[in-house]
Design a protein around this motif. Structure first.
Motif, mmCIF file in Angstrom:
data_model
loop_
_atom_site.group_PDB
_atom_site.id
_atom_site.type_symbol
_atom_site.label_atom_id
_atom_site.label_comp_id
_atom_site.label_asym_id
_atom_site.label_seq_id
_atom_site.Cartn_x
_atom_site.Cartn_y
_atom_site.Cartn_z
ATOM 1 N N SER A 271 20.671 48.423 69.352
ATOM 2 C CA SER A 271 20.595 48.041 70.756
ATOM 3 C C SER A 271 21.193 49.122 71.641
ATOM 4 O O SER A 271 21.751 50.114 71.167
ATOM 5 N N ARG A 272 21.073 48.907 72.933
ATOM 6 C CA ARG A 272 21.765 49.722 73.943
ATOM 7 C C ARG A 272 22.524 48.766 74.850
ATOM 8 O O ARG A 272 21.932 47.837 75.393
ATOM 9 N N ILE A 273 23.817 48.997 74.997
ATOM 10 C CA ILE A 273 24.609 48.144 75.875
ATOM 11 C C ILE A 273 24.411 48.597 77.313
ATOM 12 O O ILE A 273 24.295 49.798 77.592
ATOM 13 N N ASP A 274 24.353 47.658 78.242
ATOM 14 C CA ASP A 274 24.144 48.018 79.644
ATOM 15 C C ASP A 274 25.323 48.805 80.199
ATOM 16 O O ASP A 274 25.144 49.838 80.845
ATOM 17 N N LEU A 275 26.541 48.322 79.937
ATOM 18 C CA LEU A 275 27.742 48.996 80.438
ATOM 19 C C LEU A 275 28.823 48.964 79.366
ATOM 20 O O LEU A 275 29.081 47.911 78.774
ATOM 21 N N LEU A 276 29.459 50.101 79.131
ATOM 22 C CA LEU A 276 30.597 50.182 78.223
ATOM 23 C C LEU A 276 31.811 50.624 79.027
ATOM 24 O O LEU A 276 31.840 51.730 79.575
ATOM 25 N N LEU A 277 32.808 49.754 79.103
ATOM 26 C CA LEU A 277 34.031 50.036 79.836
ATOM 27 C C LEU A 277 35.108 50.481 78.858
ATOM 28 O O LEU A 277 35.330 49.850 77.816
ATOM 29 N N SER A 278 35.803 51.563 79.199
ATOM 30 C CA SER A 278 36.846 52.090 78.322
ATOM 31 C C SER A 278 37.982 52.656 79.170
ATOM 32 O O SER A 278 37.889 52.746 80.398
ATOM 33 N N GLY A 279 39.065 53.058 78.506
ATOM 34 C CA GLY A 279 40.175 53.691 79.201
ATOM 35 C C GLY A 279 41.184 52.741 79.809
ATOM 36 O O GLY A 279 41.957 53.134 80.681
ATOM 37 N N HIS A 280 41.211 51.490 79.339
ATOM 38 C CA HIS A 280 42.216 50.539 79.837
ATOM 39 C C HIS A 280 43.546 50.805 79.134
ATOM 40 O O HIS A 280 43.578 51.119 77.947
ATOM 41 N N GLU A 281 44.642 50.653 79.856
ATOM 42 C CA GLU A 281 45.956 50.945 79.284
ATOM 43 C C GLU A 281 46.340 49.971 78.177
ATOM 44 O O GLU A 281 47.043 50.351 77.231
ATOM 45 N N SER A 282 45.887 48.737 78.267
ATOM 46 C CA SER A 282 46.365 47.734 77.313
ATOM 47 C C SER A 282 45.270 46.870 76.689
ATOM 48 O O SER A 282 45.571 46.043 75.824
ATOM 49 N N ARG A 283 44.036 47.050 77.129
ATOM 50 C CA ARG A 283 42.976 46.186 76.619
ATOM 51 C C ARG A 283 41.923 47.025 75.891
ATOM 52 O O ARG A 283 41.709 48.198 76.211
ATOM 53 N N PRO A 284 41.221 46.427 74.921
ATOM 54 C CA PRO A 284 40.190 47.171 74.186
ATOM 55 C C PRO A 284 38.960 47.418 75.040
ATOM 56 O O PRO A 284 38.821 46.868 76.144
ATOM 57 N N ASN A 285 38.087 48.262 74.545
ATOM 58 C CA ASN A 285 36.826 48.522 75.234
ATOM 59 C C ASN A 285 36.077 47.218 75.486
ATOM 60 O O ASN A 285 36.154 46.269 74.694
#
Length: 251
Positions: free
Chosen positions: A118-132
């Motif tokens: 698949s392809r994910i629409d949005l991948l969020l990363s770089g949070h100080e305390s939470r996973p992607n």
């Protein structure tokens, strides 16, 4: 987030071959517009409905008009252009409107993932305390008695996305199903069990497994019910997974 240019109003004559729509503009000119929506568009193509088109002067385009909005009932607008929701969701997340998804420093689109390719629409990363956070975006335009339903047709692809999201949670990441409510008459979102019972079952399984389910409404209309020219997501809408569907809108 705005439409780049003012939209042109017309009346829908017909939609056909999935990607084409004939529209009579206010000056009575008959034009053929691109319909960027592969779905059934259930409830979004009433006969002679008011519609709004965007226009492109790109000489490489075969059709210079694109169908953007439709009036599904008096004073109620829906955005039928399924190329819009990903950008709407991303703009809202990056602007901090979506409180559940704040604190991420990076946002990428169309990232390959999953065992089902698949392809994910949005991948969020770089949070100080939470996973992607893996965010799958869905456009909600089917409205019945103020209830918004997804999907508007049986969707094997949508079922696959739910399985992929559950797998990401099992790996320790966040997974989010994000409903962009592109209909001004919708007050809550529910799975369309009466259309795709398997999708509704999988959605509940995904939620129980830790997939987060969010819904945010777009500001499509001004106070007079006409297009505002804006696509911004501005408020959360409740998601009801346990509500039983009924044709009259009652529990």
């Amino acid at each position: 987030m705005k439409f780049p240019e003012p939209l042109l109003e017309g009346r829908l004559t017909r939609r056909y071959k999935r990607f084409l729509a004939d529209v009579r503009l206010m000056d009575q000119e008959e034009v053929t517009a691109h319909c960027p929506n592969t779905g059934s568009m259930l409830g979004c193509q009433p006969e002679n409905a008011r519609v709004w088109l965007s226009r492109s002067d790109n000489p490489k385009r075969k059709l210079k008009y694109t169908w953007e909005l439709v009036e599904t009932a008096p004073g109620q607008l829906a955005c039928v252009n399924t190329a819009r929701p990903n950008a709407q969701a991303r703009a809202a997340i990056e602007a901090g409107v979506v409180s559940e998804l704040t604190g991420y420093s990076q946002c990428r689109g169309e990232v390959r993932y999953g065992e089902e390719k698949s392809r994910i629409d949005l991948l969020l990363s770089g949070h100080e305390s939470r996973p992607n956070a893996w965010v799958e975006v869905k456009n909600v335009t089917l409205s019945e008695n103020g209830q918004g339903f997804f999907p508007d047709a049986v969707t094997q692809r949508g079922q696959k996305h739910l399985r992929e999201l559950m797998a990401q949670v099992a790996r320790g990441d966040r997974a989010v199903l994000f409903f962009v409510v592109n209909h001004t008459g919708i007050r809550e979102v529910r799975p369309a069990d009466h259309i795709d019972a398997r999708y509704g079952q999988l959605l509940r399984e995904a939620s129980a497994a830790g997939v987060e389910v969010l819904a945010y409404r777009a500001a499509l209309a001004a106070e007079d019910g006409n297009p505002s020219g804006r696509l911004d997501l501005f408020e959360a809408v409740p998601v009801c997974l346990e509500c039983a569907w009924s044709p009259d809108g009652k529990e």
